[in-house]
Design a protein around this motif. Structure first.
Motif, PDB file in Angstrom:
ATOM      1  N   MET A   1       0.820  -1.210   0.000  1.00 15.44           N
ATOM      2  CA  MET A   1       0.000   0.000   0.000  1.00 15.44           C
ATOM      3  C   MET A   1       0.849   1.253   0.000  1.00 15.44           C
ATOM      4  SD  MET A   1      -2.959  -1.376  -0.048  1.00 15.44           S
ATOM      5  CE  MET A   1      -4.138  -0.121   0.403  1.00 15.44           C
ATOM      6  N   ALA A   2       2.161   1.105  -0.189  1.00  7.94           N
ATOM      7  CA  ALA A   2       3.055   2.256  -0.082  1.00  7.94           C
ATOM      8  C   ALA A   2       2.696   3.360  -1.073  1.00  7.94           C
ATOM      9  CB  ALA A   2       4.490   1.797  -0.294  1.00  7.94           C
ATOM     10  N   TYR A   3       2.316   2.968  -2.302  1.00  5.73           N
ATOM     11  CA  TYR A   3       2.001   3.965  -3.324  1.00  5.73           C
ATOM     12  C   TYR A   3       0.817   4.824  -2.893  1.00  5.73           C
ATOM     13  CZ  TYR A   3       3.342   5.130  -8.114  1.00  5.73           C
ATOM     14  OH  TYR A   3       3.865   5.743  -9.222  1.00  5.73           O
ATOM     15  N   ILE A   4      -0.181   4.214  -2.263  1.00  5.04           N
ATOM     16  CA  ILE A   4      -1.356   4.942  -1.798  1.00  5.04           C
ATOM     17  C   ILE A   4      -0.951   5.973  -0.752  1.00  5.04           C
ATOM     18  CG2 ILE A   4      -3.621   4.722  -0.703  1.00  5.04           C
ATOM     19  CD1 ILE A   4      -3.438   3.460  -3.489  1.00  5.04           C
ATOM     20  N   ASN A   5      -0.068   5.579   0.162  1.00  3.53           N
ATOM     21  CA  ASN A   5       0.397   6.500   1.200  1.00  3.53           C
ATOM     22  C   ASN A   5       1.205   7.640   0.610  1.00  3.53           C
ATOM     23  OD1 ASN A   5      -0.777   4.838   3.127  1.00  3.53           O
ATOM     24  ND2 ASN A   5       1.086   3.639   3.422  1.00  3.53           N
ATOM     25  N   VAL A   6       1.967   7.351  -0.436  1.00  4.43           N
ATOM     26  CA  VAL A   6       2.739   8.400  -1.109  1.00  4.43           C
ATOM     27  C   VAL A   6       1.802   9.453  -1.696  1.00  4.43           C
ATOM     28  CG1 VAL A   6       4.234   8.888  -3.101  1.00  4.43           C
ATOM     29  CG2 VAL A   6       4.760   6.980  -1.591  1.00  4.43           C
ATOM     30  N   ILE A   7       0.702   9.008  -2.315  1.00  4.79           N
ATOM     31  CA  ILE A   7      -0.286   9.942  -2.861  1.00  4.79           C
ATOM     32  C   ILE A   7      -0.802  10.871  -1.761  1.00  4.79           C
ATOM     33  CG2 ILE A   7      -2.605  10.132  -3.854  1.00  4.79           C
ATOM     34  CD1 ILE A   7      -2.050   7.539  -5.379  1.00  4.79           C
ATOM     35  N   HIS A   8      -1.154  10.287  -0.615  1.00  6.97           N
ATOM     36  CA  HIS A   8      -1.702  11.091   0.484  1.00  6.97           C
ATOM     37  C   HIS A   8      -0.664  12.089   0.988  1.00  6.97           C
ATOM     38  CE1 HIS A   8      -4.767  11.889   3.457  1.00  6.97           C
ATOM     39  NE2 HIS A   8      -3.842  11.861   4.402  1.00  6.97           N
ATOM     40  N   ASN A   9       0.575  11.646   1.099  1.00  4.13           N
ATOM     41  CA  ASN A   9       1.629  12.553   1.560  1.00  4.13           C
ATOM     42  C   ASN A   9       1.864  13.684   0.572  1.00  4.13           C
ATOM     43  OD1 ASN A   9       2.013  11.054   3.874  1.00  4.13           O
ATOM     44  ND2 ASN A   9       3.675   9.822   3.006  1.00  4.13           N
TER      45      ASN A   9
END
Length: 344
Positions: A1-9
């Protein structure tokens, strides 16, 4: 899920007016990634609106964003102009703006959009999907590339079950998403013997989700195993062990293997006359699509059988929420090229 967290950041730790452009070639999975982000962070937002860009932010604000307190005004029976209505509605949006309001604007592929800077003045959150590198104009982008490590040979914990693919929590990552997409569209489990061939397919098409969907649907429709599909692609010259060049598609580079596969699918010699006629009509219609009964009437079809077959193979896309039928941008572009060069 790292990519999703990158979007949020990127969205919420990069200053005011949170916005981000998910940038990548057609079919790489930008829209699915945006939807997955919205699903993963739905508790963070008070309002989430998914909007299809149809060539004008002005039209999108005027027609697709509904505010009960802001209706088009009339004077002497004549409605106010789009420009006046857009300005008034946008100012009202700014007044209620909050980073807890998320607009997802899909297929934002306008090289020049005169109202973009004005629209982004609001303090709401905006996530775009686009094939254009908007960093050249000073906007924040996140390139979406093929998922890495999709060639992993560890398939433990991933299996097909009815209409769902079950993935254990440790596989909820980008590699798992790629394999999940492939198995879901095959609509069956892959055997032990098929896994090496499937691994080669995932690697050859660089995790391109739309192409993997097409391949899996073709496998299911023709009852082919992964090994038979691999042999078929090799025999048709659509699979090579050589490193292939990339072709330019708008402002993003696309693997030649991806481009050639879609060309093969929509080539007139691989379509019957009714399929050609349906696809030609869809390609000439607005990109937002058309409902099935209108397409059936427009093409003077006796029944929905051919339409349903094209949907089943993912040649035609179907929005299950709106019922609209439309073409993937790459499919649409190649059909229009065939229309000009081959008289499809």
């Amino acid at each position: 899920m790292a990519y999703i967290n990158v979007i949020h950041n990127f969205l919420h730790f990069s200053g005011e007016n949170p916005h981000l452009f998910l940038y990548g070639m057609s079919g790489i999975g930008k829209t699915e990634l945006a939807k997955k982000y919205a699903s993963s962070y739905k508790s963070y937002y008070d309002v989430i609106l998914f909007l299809n860009y149809r060539g004008s932010l002005r039209q999108l604000v005027c027609n697709d964003i509904h505010l009960n307190s802001c209706k088009r005004m009339y004077a002497d029976g004549a409605p106010e102009s789009d420009g006046e209505y857009f300005k008034r509605k946008l100012e009202m949006l700014w007044g209620i703006a909050s980073e807890r309001i998320l607009f997802i604007i899909d297929n934002f592929n306008a090289a020049e959009e005169p109202d973009l800077k004005e629209f982004l003045k609001g303090n709401y959150t905006v996530l775009f999907t686009t094939r254009l590198d908007m960093s050249e104009n000073g906007y924040r982008i996140l390139p979406v590339t093929a998922f890495e490590n999709f060639g992993s040979t560890d398939y433990t914990g991933i299996y097909y079950n009815d209409d769902n693919v079950i993935i254990h929590s440790e596989y909820l990552s980008e590699p798992g998403m790629t394999l999940k997409c492939f198995i879901r569209n095959c609509r069956r489990n892959l055997t032990e013997e098929e896994l090496p061939a499937a691994q080669q397919l995932l690697a050859r098409y660089e995790g391109h989700l739309f192409i993997l969907e097409l391949i899996a649907k073709q496998m299911q429709a023709s009852r082919m195993t992964a090994m038979e599909m691999l042999d078929f692609l090799k025999n048709e010259g659509l699979y090579s062990t050589r490193k292939l060049n990339r072709v330019r598609h708008h402002s993003s580079a696309m693997p030649k293997s991806v481009y050639e596969f879609v060309k093969h699918i929509v080539d007139p010699q691989h379509l019957n006359q009714e399929e050609q006629y349906i696809l030609k009509n869809l390609a000439l219609l607005p990109v937002s699509g058309i409902i099935d009964r209108e397409l059936k009437s427009r093409c003077r079809l006796k029944n929905y059988e051919t339409i349903e077959q094209l949907i089943f193979k993912s040649v035609i896309q179907c929005d299950r929420n709106t019922g609209l039928l439309f073409l993937h941008p790459l499919v649409r572009e190649l059909i229009l090229i065939n229309l000009v060069t081959k008289g499809l």
